[in-house]
Design a protein around this motif. Structure first.
Motif, short mmCIF file in Angstrom:
data_model
loop_
_atom_site.label_atom_id
_atom_site.label_comp_id
_atom_site.label_asym_id
_atom_site.label_seq_id
_atom_site.Cartn_x
_atom_site.Cartn_y
_atom_site.Cartn_z
N ASP A 1 32.66 69.54 63.54
CA ASP A 1 31.36 70.23 63.58
C ASP A 1 30.21 69.26 63.24
OD1 ASP A 1 32.55 72.57 64.30
OD2 ASP A 1 32.50 73.47 62.29
N ALA A 2 30.47 68.37 62.29
CA ALA A 2 29.43 67.40 61.91
C ALA A 2 29.15 66.45 63.07
CB ALA A 2 29.88 66.62 60.66
N LEU A 3 30.21 65.98 63.76
CA LEU A 3 30.02 65.08 64.91
C LEU A 3 29.22 65.77 66.01
CD1 LEU A 3 33.59 63.47 65.06
CD2 LEU A 3 31.45 62.24 64.60
N LYS A 4 29.44 67.09 66.16
CA LYS A 4 28.72 67.85 67.20
C LYS A 4 27.22 67.91 66.91
CE LYS A 4 32.54 70.66 68.90
NZ LYS A 4 33.27 71.91 68.74
N ARG A 5 26.85 67.70 65.65
CA ARG A 5 25.42 67.65 65.30
C ARG A 5 24.80 66.33 65.73
NH1 ARG A 5 22.98 71.91 64.65
NH2 ARG A 5 21.32 70.63 63.79
N LEU B 1 31.63 62.31 72.36
CA LEU B 1 30.22 62.43 71.98
C LEU B 1 29.60 61.09 71.62
CD1 LEU B 1 30.58 65.58 69.68
CD2 LEU B 1 29.75 65.51 72.03
N ASN B 2 30.37 60.00 71.79
CA ASN B 2 29.91 58.68 71.35
C ASN B 2 29.48 58.76 69.88
OD1 ASN B 2 29.37 55.99 71.61
ND2 ASN B 2 27.27 56.29 72.34
N GLY B 3 30.33 59.42 69.09
CA GLY B 3 29.99 59.69 67.69
C GLY B 3 30.17 58.48 66.79
N ASP B 4 29.58 58.58 65.61
CA ASP B 4 29.66 57.50 64.61
C ASP B 4 30.39 58.06 63.39
OD1 ASP B 4 29.33 55.57 62.72
OD2 ASP B 4 27.15 55.35 63.00
N LEU B 5 31.71 57.81 63.33
CA LEU B 5 32.53 58.32 62.22
C LEU B 5 33.13 57.15 61.46
CD1 LEU B 5 34.05 60.66 60.73
CD2 LEU B 5 35.83 60.47 62.49
#
Ligand SMILES: NC(=O)c1ccc[n+]([C@@H]2O[C@H](COP(=O)([O-])OP(=O)(O)OC[C@H]3O[C@@H](n4cnc5c(N)ncnc54)[C@H](O)[C@@H]3O)[C@@H](O)[C@H]2O)c1
Length: 332
Positions: free
Chosen positions: A61-65, A92-96
């Motif tokens: 859910d945090a990555l979707k933000r 999502l090309n997320g930054d985790l």
């Protein structure tokens, strides 16, 4: 407070815990609904520090933000959950990033520097062993029986070895364990687990853990030894904290166990760090600061990538599987 932080929202499903943490750190807002916290207009970075089995949905859910996310170790308790997070990052090309705080403990940072400077040469062998009290073991297992000493604690040293012996992944795992007081208390968990890991280039790493030391063992976190043997040098790290021993008649609080007090304590053995003169000192403070510097200034940080953390999880699960079945496990 880090200068880049101008607003803090705290969310916990337990309202009492949320309110207390918000008060302790002077947060601007608290609630018990993660969607309410995450969608707050001021929130532009999210730390997920929920219990080990509760990382996956908050992280997704945090990555979707579309904001950077830092999740505490282990990334998850199953490879399936870890893969869901990695898939979301990719889509999502997320930054985790994943918090493995040994990477921010000074003695291990110094070890990494010696390796980078070539003072140890090629690392051909290494070992690490980790001890802690059974009191902490029972607290972890009570939360979730899958959060075993191997998956939840030895994981730090699997990650550490992966970081120190970079580009040399574990390909084979062999382990043995012995049951005792933890099993007698109703958990399918060994008192002692020892493993031999083989890396791609043939380097061998011996890792061991016991969270079955006496209830009032003086450490309030990890007691560890880490040793590295290279072609040009060897490095022995004593991280047992026996160099600072205090005896007190009034008792020393345990960081994780609110009703547990010990009279003899190894100072600085608290895994995340320690409070002193109103400041929190130690690995978690340095790790959090490094992540905020990375977000605010683009400064590179050493925090584990989701791929690192997923590989570490696979190795810890293989150690458990090998100890349970008596068979060697190959890692793809
Ligand atoms: N790096 C370190 O030094 C270090 C040290 C301790 C713990 N950890 C890690 O930090 C994480 C948290 O550990 P802990 O000991 O604080 O755990 P904990 O279970 O004691 O506390 C976690 C909090 O999360 C809340 N929570 C649980 N599920 C939730 C959900 N779905 N949404 C919101 N809140 C939820 C609980 O109510 C609790 O207040 C774990 O992943 C643990 O492995 C890291």
């Amino acid at each position: 407070m880090h200068p880049a932080v101008g607003f803090i929202a705290v969310m916990d499903t337990d309202a009492v815990a949320a309110q207390k943490l918000a008060k302790d750190i002077g947060a601007d807002f608290w609630c018990t609904d993660r969607h309410e916290a995450m969608s707050h207009p001021e929130v532009n970075a999210i730390i997920v520090a929920t219990s080990e089995h509760e990382h996956t949905h908050p992280v997704v859910d945090a990555l979707k933000r579309q904001v950077p996310v830092l999740v505490e170790k282990p990334i998850a308790l199953s490879v399936k959950d870890a893969d869901l997070m990695l898939k979301t990052v990719a889509e999502l090309n997320g930054d985790l990033r994943v918090g493995y705080s040994r990477r921010y403990k000074t003695r291990y940072l110094l070890a990494k520097e010696q390796i980078i400077q070539g003072r140890l040469g090629t690392i051909n062998g290494a070992c690490a062993r980790l001890y802690n009290s059974r009191s902490q073991c029972f607290a972890m297992l009570k939360r979730n029986k899958e959060a075993t000493p191997v998956v939840d604690a030895l994981t730090y040293y699997v990650d550490l070895m992966g970081w120190l012996l970079a580009e040399n992944p574990v390909v084979e795992v062999f382990a043995r364990g012995q049951k005792g007081i933890i099993h007698a208390a109703g958990y399918d968990t060994d008192d002692v687990t020892w493993a031999i890991l083989t890396c791609r280039d043939g380097a061998v790493v011996n890792l061991g853990v016991s969270y079955a030391l006496p209830e009032k063992w003086p450490s309030v976190g990890h007691s560890a030894r880490v040793e590295l043997i290279g072609s040009h040098g060897a490095l022995l790290i004593n991280d047992d904290h026996t160099d600072q021993v205090m005896q007190t008649d009034v008792g020393f609080p345990h960081v994780y166990l609110s009703d547990h007090k010990i009279e003899t304590v190894f100072l600085e053995s608290s895994t995340p760090g320690d409070w002193a003169l109103g400041d929190f000192l130690g690995p978690i403070a340095d790790e959090t600061r490094a992540w905020l510097d990375y977000l605010a200034m683009g400064k590179p940080c050493n925090l584990a990538t989701p791929e690192d953390a997923r590989n570490t999880l696979a190795v810890t699960l293989a150690i458990q599987q090998s100890a349970r079945t008596g068979k060697t496990v190959h890692i793809e």
